[in-house]
Design a protein around this motif. Structure first.
Motif, mmCIF file in Angstrom:
data_model
loop_
_atom_site.group_PDB
_atom_site.id
_atom_site.type_symbol
_atom_site.label_atom_id
_atom_site.label_comp_id
_atom_site.label_asym_id
_atom_site.label_seq_id
_atom_site.Cartn_x
_atom_site.Cartn_y
_atom_site.Cartn_z
ATOM 1 N N ALA A 1 0.940 -1.174 -0.162
ATOM 2 C CA ALA A 1 0.211 -0.068 -0.028
ATOM 3 C C ALA A 1 1.024 1.141 0.033
ATOM 4 C CB ALA A 1 -0.798 0.019 1.236
ATOM 5 N N ASN A 2 0.266 2.404 -0.771
ATOM 6 C CA ASN A 2 1.167 3.534 -0.573
ATOM 7 C C ASN A 2 0.284 4.615 -0.293
ATOM 8 O OD1 ASN A 2 3.757 2.738 -1.694
ATOM 9 N ND2 ASN A 2 2.835 2.357 -3.650
ATOM 10 N N TRP A 3 0.918 6.144 -0.111
ATOM 11 C CA TRP A 3 -0.199 7.101 0.160
ATOM 12 C C TRP A 3 -0.826 7.547 -1.192
ATOM 13 C CZ3 TRP A 3 -1.533 9.007 4.832
ATOM 14 C CH2 TRP A 3 -0.641 8.721 5.980
ATOM 15 N N THR A 4 -1.878 8.149 -1.053
ATOM 16 C CA THR A 4 -2.300 8.697 -2.127
ATOM 17 C C THR A 4 -1.974 9.876 -2.574
ATOM 18 O OG1 THR A 4 -4.157 10.007 -0.887
ATOM 19 C CG2 THR A 4 -4.794 7.533 -1.846
ATOM 20 N N ASP A 5 -2.013 10.389 -3.734
ATOM 21 C CA ASP A 5 -1.500 11.698 -3.848
ATOM 22 C C ASP A 5 -2.254 12.788 -2.902
ATOM 23 O OD1 ASP A 5 0.011 11.016 -5.915
ATOM 24 O OD2 ASP A 5 -1.418 11.061 -7.425
ATOM 25 N N TRP A 6 -1.708 14.001 -2.685
ATOM 26 C CA TRP A 6 -2.328 14.974 -2.044
ATOM 27 C C TRP A 6 -3.954 15.527 -2.779
ATOM 28 C CZ3 TRP A 6 -1.506 15.863 3.032
ATOM 29 C CH2 TRP A 6 -0.174 15.609 3.577
ATOM 30 N N LYS A 7 -5.046 15.681 -2.136
ATOM 31 C CA LYS A 7 -6.158 16.083 -2.619
ATOM 32 C C LYS A 7 -6.534 17.315 -1.864
ATOM 33 C CE LYS A 7 -7.430 11.487 -3.832
ATOM 34 N NZ LYS A 7 -8.316 10.360 -3.401
ATOM 35 N N HIS A 8 -7.113 18.343 -2.606
ATOM 36 C CA HIS A 8 -7.811 19.398 -2.036
ATOM 37 C C HIS A 8 -8.797 18.878 -0.991
ATOM 38 C CE1 HIS A 8 -9.614 23.349 -1.521
ATOM 39 N NE2 HIS A 8 -10.688 22.897 -2.052
ATOM 40 N N TYR A 9 -8.897 19.288 0.248
ATOM 41 C CA TYR A 9 -9.893 19.088 1.197
ATOM 42 C C TYR A 9 -11.118 20.002 0.914
ATOM 43 C CZ TYR A 9 -12.105 17.930 5.535
ATOM 44 O OH TYR A 9 -12.880 17.280 6.554
ATOM 45 N N PRO A 10 -12.201 19.079 0.693
ATOM 46 C CA PRO A 10 -13.218 19.539 0.160
ATOM 47 C C PRO A 10 -14.442 20.660 1.099
ATOM 48 C CG PRO A 10 -13.686 17.316 0.757
ATOM 49 C CD PRO A 10 -12.231 17.729 0.924
ATOM 50 N N ARG A 11 -15.036 21.338 0.586
ATOM 51 C CA ARG A 11 -15.832 22.300 1.487
ATOM 52 C C ARG A 11 -17.187 22.032 1.215
ATOM 53 N NH1 ARG A 11 -13.189 27.010 4.536
ATOM 54 N NH2 ARG A 11 -11.194 26.556 3.788
ATOM 55 N N ALA A 12 -17.790 21.602 2.191
ATOM 56 C CA ALA A 12 -19.397 21.202 1.866
ATOM 57 C C ALA A 12 -20.324 22.391 1.359
ATOM 58 C CB ALA A 12 -20.054 20.505 3.215
ATOM 59 N N SER A 13 -19.849 23.506 1.860
ATOM 60 C CA SER A 13 -20.699 24.774 1.439
ATOM 61 C C SER A 13 -20.375 25.009 -0.004
ATOM 62 C CB SER A 13 -20.198 25.824 2.294
ATOM 63 O OG SER A 13 -18.551 26.167 2.090
ATOM 64 N N GLY B 1 -20.490 22.519 -1.838
ATOM 65 C CA GLY B 1 -21.023 21.244 -2.687
ATOM 66 C C GLY B 1 -19.904 20.174 -3.081
ATOM 67 N N GLU B 2 -18.672 20.273 -2.731
ATOM 68 C CA GLU B 2 -17.632 19.154 -2.509
ATOM 69 C C GLU B 2 -17.817 18.193 -1.797
ATOM 70 O OE1 GLU B 2 -14.376 22.719 -3.730
ATOM 71 O OE2 GLU B 2 -14.428 21.803 -2.039
ATOM 72 N N SER B 3 -17.047 16.882 -2.195
ATOM 73 C CA SER B 3 -17.071 15.924 -1.167
ATOM 74 C C SER B 3 -15.833 15.245 -1.229
ATOM 75 C CB SER B 3 -18.129 14.569 -1.903
ATOM 76 O OG SER B 3 -17.808 14.415 -3.113
ATOM 77 N N ILE B 4 -15.667 14.387 -0.208
ATOM 78 C CA ILE B 4 -14.342 13.417 0.244
ATOM 79 C C ILE B 4 -14.181 12.443 -0.653
ATOM 80 C CG2 ILE B 4 -13.020 12.586 1.956
ATOM 81 C CD1 ILE B 4 -14.382 14.300 3.932
ATOM 82 N N GLU B 5 -12.845 12.196 -1.225
ATOM 83 C CA GLU B 5 -12.694 10.952 -1.962
ATOM 84 C C GLU B 5 -11.739 10.244 -1.212
ATOM 85 O OE1 GLU B 5 -11.289 11.873 -5.945
ATOM 86 O OE2 GLU B 5 -12.783 13.486 -6.122
ATOM 87 N N ALA B 6 -12.437 9.083 -0.513
ATOM 88 C CA ALA B 6 -11.438 8.469 0.360
ATOM 89 C C ALA B 6 -12.144 6.949 0.651
ATOM 90 C CB ALA B 6 -11.585 8.960 1.960
ATOM 91 N N PRO B 7 -11.419 5.907 0.915
ATOM 92 C CA PRO B 7 -11.892 4.702 0.988
ATOM 93 C C PRO B 7 -12.819 4.834 2.322
ATOM 94 C CG PRO B 7 -9.378 4.678 0.759
ATOM 95 C CD PRO B 7 -9.846 5.901 0.807
ATOM 96 N N ILE B 8 -13.592 3.820 2.524
ATOM 97 C CA ILE B 8 -14.812 3.523 3.316
ATOM 98 C C ILE B 8 -13.848 2.584 4.483
ATOM 99 C CG2 ILE B 8 -16.995 2.741 4.212
ATOM 100 C CD1 ILE B 8 -17.786 3.643 1.571
#
Length: 109
Positions: free
Chosen positions: A3-15, A17-24
């Motif tokens: 397993a490796n780290w994912t690339d850095w992603k912009h942290y979303p703001r719910a205001s 309408g953005e959402s988090i892209e991460a494993p459950i």
């Protein structure tokens, strides 16, 4: 498979309408301030998506019932995840990474 780290992603703001892209599933997450790279949050979790979503959750206080939390209080953040197969493996990897950081900081001082 390693397993490796994912690339850095912009942290979303719910205001926005953005959402988090991460494993459950279980793993480790790291959140940093985008402008400075300063560590904002780092932990092992049973559910990465849920743990990341709680970072911007409003405070659970009496005052929060009467006013909205200003989302501008949070700086611009970035996040990445490291998936593991179990919560126990996530805790082990988390402890190892903490040890590595402490060793590095001792050497840099």
């Amino acid at each position: 498979m390693i397993a490796n780290w994912t690339d850095w992603k912009h942290y979303p703001r719910a205001s926005r309408g953005e959402s988090i892209e991460a494993p459950i599933g279980p793993g480790i997450f790291e959140v940093r301030v985008a402008q400075t790279g300063a560590l904002f949050a780092f932990d092992a979790a049973e559910n990465l998506a849920q743990a990341l979503a709680k970072i911007s959750a409003p405070p659970k206080s009496f005052i929060s019932w009467f006013g909205r939390r200003d989302v501008a209080m949070l700086p611009e953040l970035e996040y990445r995840t490291f998936s593991t197969t179990t919560r126990a493996n996530a805790r082990i990897a988390f402890e190892r990474m903490i040890d590595r950081r402490e060793t590095y900081m001792r050497g840099a001082a």
